[in-house]
Design a protein around this motif. Structure first.
Motif, short mmCIF file in Angstrom:
data_model
loop_
_atom_site.label_atom_id
_atom_site.label_comp_id
_atom_site.label_asym_id
_atom_site.label_seq_id
_atom_site.Cartn_x
_atom_site.Cartn_y
_atom_site.Cartn_z
N ASP A 98 20.26 -48.38 -4.63
CA ASP A 98 20.81 -49.73 -4.63
C ASP A 98 20.89 -50.32 -6.04
O ASP A 98 21.02 -51.53 -6.20
N THR A 99 20.82 -49.44 -7.04
CA THR A 99 20.99 -49.83 -8.44
C THR A 99 22.40 -49.50 -8.88
O THR A 99 23.02 -48.54 -8.39
N GLU A 100 22.94 -50.26 -9.83
CA GLU A 100 24.28 -49.98 -10.34
C GLU A 100 24.35 -48.58 -10.92
O GLU A 100 23.47 -48.15 -11.67
N VAL A 101 25.42 -47.87 -10.58
CA VAL A 101 25.59 -46.49 -11.03
C VAL A 101 25.71 -46.41 -12.55
O VAL A 101 25.38 -45.38 -13.15
N GLY A 102 26.15 -47.49 -13.17
CA GLY A 102 26.24 -47.52 -14.63
C GLY A 102 24.92 -47.30 -15.32
O GLY A 102 24.88 -46.93 -16.50
N HIS A 103 23.82 -47.51 -14.60
CA HIS A 103 22.49 -47.31 -15.16
C HIS A 103 21.93 -45.92 -14.84
O HIS A 103 20.82 -45.60 -15.25
N TYR A 104 22.69 -45.11 -14.11
CA TYR A 104 22.23 -43.76 -13.75
C TYR A 104 22.31 -42.83 -14.95
O TYR A 104 23.17 -42.97 -15.82
N SER A 105 21.45 -41.83 -14.96
CA SER A 105 21.60 -40.73 -15.91
C SER A 105 22.74 -39.84 -15.44
O SER A 105 23.20 -39.94 -14.29
N SER A 106 23.19 -38.94 -16.31
CA SER A 106 24.27 -38.02 -15.91
C SER A 106 23.83 -37.14 -14.75
O SER A 106 24.64 -36.84 -13.85
N GLY A 107 22.56 -36.75 -14.73
CA GLY A 107 22.05 -35.93 -13.63
C GLY A 107 22.05 -36.66 -12.31
O GLY A 107 22.43 -36.10 -11.27
N MET A 108 21.66 -37.94 -12.31
CA MET A 108 21.66 -38.73 -11.09
C MET A 108 23.08 -38.94 -10.56
O MET A 108 23.33 -38.84 -9.36
N GLY A 109 24.01 -39.19 -11.48
CA GLY A 109 25.40 -39.35 -11.07
C GLY A 109 25.97 -38.08 -10.45
O GLY A 109 26.69 -38.13 -9.45
N ALA A 110 25.64 -36.93 -11.05
CA ALA A 110 26.10 -35.65 -10.53
C ALA A 110 25.52 -35.38 -9.15
O ALA A 110 26.20 -34.88 -8.25
N ARG A 111 24.22 -35.70 -8.97
CA ARG A 111 23.58 -35.47 -7.67
C ARG A 111 24.23 -36.31 -6.58
O ARG A 111 24.48 -35.82 -5.48
N LEU A 112 24.52 -37.57 -6.91
CA LEU A 112 25.14 -38.44 -5.92
C LEU A 112 26.56 -37.97 -5.59
O LEU A 112 26.96 -37.93 -4.42
N GLY A 113 27.32 -37.60 -6.62
CA GLY A 113 28.68 -37.11 -6.40
C GLY A 113 28.70 -35.84 -5.57
O GLY A 113 29.52 -35.70 -4.65
N PHE A 114 27.81 -34.91 -5.87
CA PHE A 114 27.76 -33.66 -5.13
C PHE A 114 27.32 -33.91 -3.68
O PHE A 114 27.84 -33.29 -2.75
N ALA A 115 26.38 -34.83 -3.50
CA ALA A 115 25.88 -35.15 -2.15
C ALA A 115 27.01 -35.66 -1.26
O ALA A 115 27.11 -35.30 -0.08
#
Length: 255
Positions: free
Chosen positions: A141-158
């Protein structure tokens, strides 16, 4: 067996600019220097993929692999030739693609799922499973702009792996994230393969390609260099098969 992907005489050209501002361009032009240059990312590429095949797309960085995947997914159009696909396409071809940085992870799940053609009702049914797979915890529930590249990749792949697709594209999805997540990704790719979906898998890892693919296509500077068996393709590239775990190391950006 039906054809899932048909690429016929496809070429894609890009323009590379040497200067960022109009002033810099004007100065360069007045001195007779090049302002920009065009190059072929793909040059007359042709092949067919049957439904249910698992293709390992390999080649050095800059060989045109990511460009080819974007053409197959339909986010780019070829300058010449045709790309035809059959069925719904899903997959992760760029870290954070389709995410809005000011929206939360949860909100971006619905946004990204809609891009893949999932209805809101379908996304809600799969929401808990997507969040659990992504493993971003309280940051959902945090803005994706604050995600690391790894967190963004995990969410996208999920999101991508929960789409009921006929063709699944994966471009270096294992080059980011920790080892447990990379292993979880490989297990999911194994499941996709066993379900009979067509898999188009970009990788520098000989071990993971051997594990999930039954055919290798090699691009060399935009040209189709090899199309055939997995072992033969790996030998063609002179890749050492010292990665039996099927995990990836980040090897830089591709075109």
């Amino acid at each position: 067996m039906a054809t899932a992907i048909k690429v016929e005489h496809v070429s894609k050209r890009f323009t590379m600019s040497y200067h960022r501002t109009m002033k810099q361009m004007a100065v360069a032009a007045s001195k007779g220097n090049k302002v920009s240059e065009t190059f072929l990312a793909l040059d007359d590429v042709s092949f067919e993929v049957e439904q249910g095949q698992a293709i390992g797309l390999m080649g050095l960085n800059g060989s045109g692999k990511s460009t080819l995947l974007k053409l197959v997914q339909g986010v780019m159009r070829p300058d010449s030739g045709t790309v035809r696909t059959r069925g719904r396409i899903a997959g992760l071809i760029a870290t954070g693609a389709g995410f809005h940085p000011q929206l939360s992870g949860r909100e971006n799940i619905f946004l990204n799922a809609a891009v893949f053609g999932m209805s809101e009702a379908e996304t809600r049914r799969k929401l808990d499973s997507i969040i659990e797979f992504a493993g971003v915890g309280k940051f959902i529930d945090t803005e994706v702009g604050h995600y690391s590249s790894g967190m963004g990749a995990r969410l996208g792949f999920a999101v991508a792996v929960h789409v009921d697709s006929d063709i699944f594209l994966a471009d270096e999805v294992l080059a980011v994230g920790d080892k447990p997540f990379r292993q979880k990704c490989m297990q999911k790719i194994d499941e996709i393969r066993k379900e009979g979906r067509t898999l188009f898998y970009v990788s520098h890892s000989a071990g993971s390609v051997r594990r999930v693919c039954d055919r290798v296509i090699v691009l060399e500077k935009g040209v189709l260099g090899f199309d055939g068996g997995v072992d033969e393709g790996i030998t063609y590239l002179h890749y050492d098969d010292d990665d039996d775990s099927g995990t990836e190391e980040s090897l830089g950006a591709d075109i």
